[in-house]
Design a protein around this motif. Structure first.
Motif, PDB file in Angstrom:
ATOM      1  N   THR A 140      38.869  93.318 -39.563  1.00  0.00           N
ATOM      2  CA  THR A 140      39.938  94.286 -39.786  1.00  0.00           C
ATOM      3  C   THR A 140      41.096  93.660 -40.545  1.00  0.00           C
ATOM      4  N   VAL A 141      41.602  94.403 -41.510  1.00  0.00           N
ATOM      5  CA  VAL A 141      42.766  93.989 -42.279  1.00  0.00           C
ATOM      6  C   VAL A 141      43.890  94.977 -41.982  1.00  0.00           C
ATOM      7  N   TYR A 142      44.997  94.467 -41.411  1.00  0.00           N
ATOM      8  CA  TYR A 142      46.132  95.305 -41.051  1.00  0.00           C
ATOM      9  C   TYR A 142      47.231  95.176 -42.095  1.00  0.00           C
ATOM     10  N   ALA A 143      47.879  96.294 -42.377  1.00  0.00           N
ATOM     11  CA  ALA A 143      49.021  96.262 -43.284  1.00  0.00           C
ATOM     12  C   ALA A 143      50.118  95.380 -42.685  1.00  0.00           C
ATOM     13  N   GLY A 144      50.874  94.722 -43.541  1.00  0.00           N
ATOM     14  CA  GLY A 144      51.887  93.779 -43.080  1.00  0.00           C
ATOM     15  C   GLY A 144      52.909  94.380 -42.144  1.00  0.00           C
ATOM     16  N   TRP A 145      53.212  95.658 -42.303  1.00  0.00           N
ATOM     17  CA  TRP A 145      54.269  96.269 -41.494  1.00  0.00           C
ATOM     18  C   TRP A 145      53.889  96.393 -40.015  1.00  0.00           C
ATOM     19  N   ILE A 146      52.575  96.327 -39.687  1.00  0.00           N
ATOM     20  CA  ILE A 146      52.157  96.419 -38.292  1.00  0.00           C
ATOM     21  C   ILE A 146      51.588  95.089 -37.794  1.00  0.00           C
ATOM     22  N   ALA A 147      51.556  94.075 -38.659  1.00  0.00           N
ATOM     23  CA  ALA A 147      50.922  92.793 -38.328  1.00  0.00           C
ATOM     24  C   ALA A 147      51.533  92.141 -37.094  1.00  0.00           C
ATOM     25  N   GLY A 148      52.857  92.126 -36.999  1.00  0.00           N
ATOM     26  CA  GLY A 148      53.518  91.479 -35.872  1.00  0.00           C
ATOM     27  C   GLY A 148      53.127  92.083 -34.542  1.00  0.00           C
TER      28      GLY A 148
END
Length: 246
Positions: A140-148
């Motif tokens: 899975t690759v998550y967008a940076g805005w939800i990574a944290g």
């Protein structure tokens, strides 16, 4: 708060899965169900509609609903996480993060997640289990805005969907799925305990919020014999459903 029709639907599910209403048997009439639960027939119809959509019961014009299956299948017209589907089917889900790292989005990932090439993303390799058996490997690759928020979850988080809803109020509302087959690579073989080159079912999916903002894109690979995807089509609809392999 659980609504009354949801409570009735759950009571009927239990009666079916417990064998009180075996496959092939007829459900009580709408009038009888309404009297039993002290509700209107409209509320009963809502409960029955839920079981119809799950494939647990069927209907015929002028006849009572019949029990068709003891386990609900997941229709892709209703977005559910792996854990939600597993629980609804009477199975125990599990999972563990095998790898997690931040990086920059490739051109393909950027297009799927509506990012600029080179924007930050979080890549997670997660092994999923069903009743203790390895069945699915997610890349899975998550967008940076939800990574944290994703990084704060425990490695053995059962349902990322539910955890992000609880921690961030994030709702996964829409999903697009593409199915194909491929041979197991070295990592697939090790994690899913199959031979290298074994055929795997792959589901590539991209999930967005209700506003259409992409959250994640994933390459999900299922071990042979782990699950079955079933298409039930009619003149009105063509839902794709997932059920355990028998």
């Amino acid at each position: 708060m659980t609504r009354r029709h949801q409570q009735i639907a759950e009571a009927l599910r239990r009666a079916i899965t417990d064998g009180q209403l075996p496959v092939g048997s007829a459900l009580p009439s709408e009038t009888e169900l309404a009297a039993t639960h002290g509700v209107s027939r409209g509320t009963v119809r809502q409960a029955l509609a839920a079981l119809l959509s799950e494939g647990m019961i069927g209907s015929r014009q002028g006849a009572r609903h019949l029990v068709l299956s003891t386990a609900p299948s997941q229709s892709f017209t209703e977005l559910r996480s792996f854990a939600q589907w597993a629980h609804a089917s009477g199975h125990t889900p599990g999972g563990r993060v095998r790898e997690s790292s931040r990086g920059t989005a490739t051109a393909e990932e950027a297009a799927l997640l509506q990012l600029a090439p080179g924007d930050e993303v979080l890549r997670v390799l997660r092994l999923r289990t069903l009743d203790g058996e390895a069945v699915l490997l997610e890349r899975t690759v998550y967008a940076g805005w939800i990574a944290g928020a994703v990084e704060e979850l425990p490695d053995d988080c059962e349902s990322v969907t539910q955890a992000l809803l609880a921690s961030s109020g994030l709702v996964f509302a829409h999903g697009e799925h593409h199915l194909d087959a491929l041979a197991a690579g070295t990592v697939d073989a090790r994690e899913l305990r199959v031979r290298r080159g074994s055929p795997l079912l792959r589901v590539r999916r991209t999930t967005t919020t209700a506003e259409g903002r992409p959250v994640e894109t994933s390459d999900d690979r299922y071990r042979p014999g782990a699950v079955v995807f079933t298409v039930r089509n009619s003149t009105q609809a063509n839902p794709l459903a997932r059920t355990p392999a028998g």
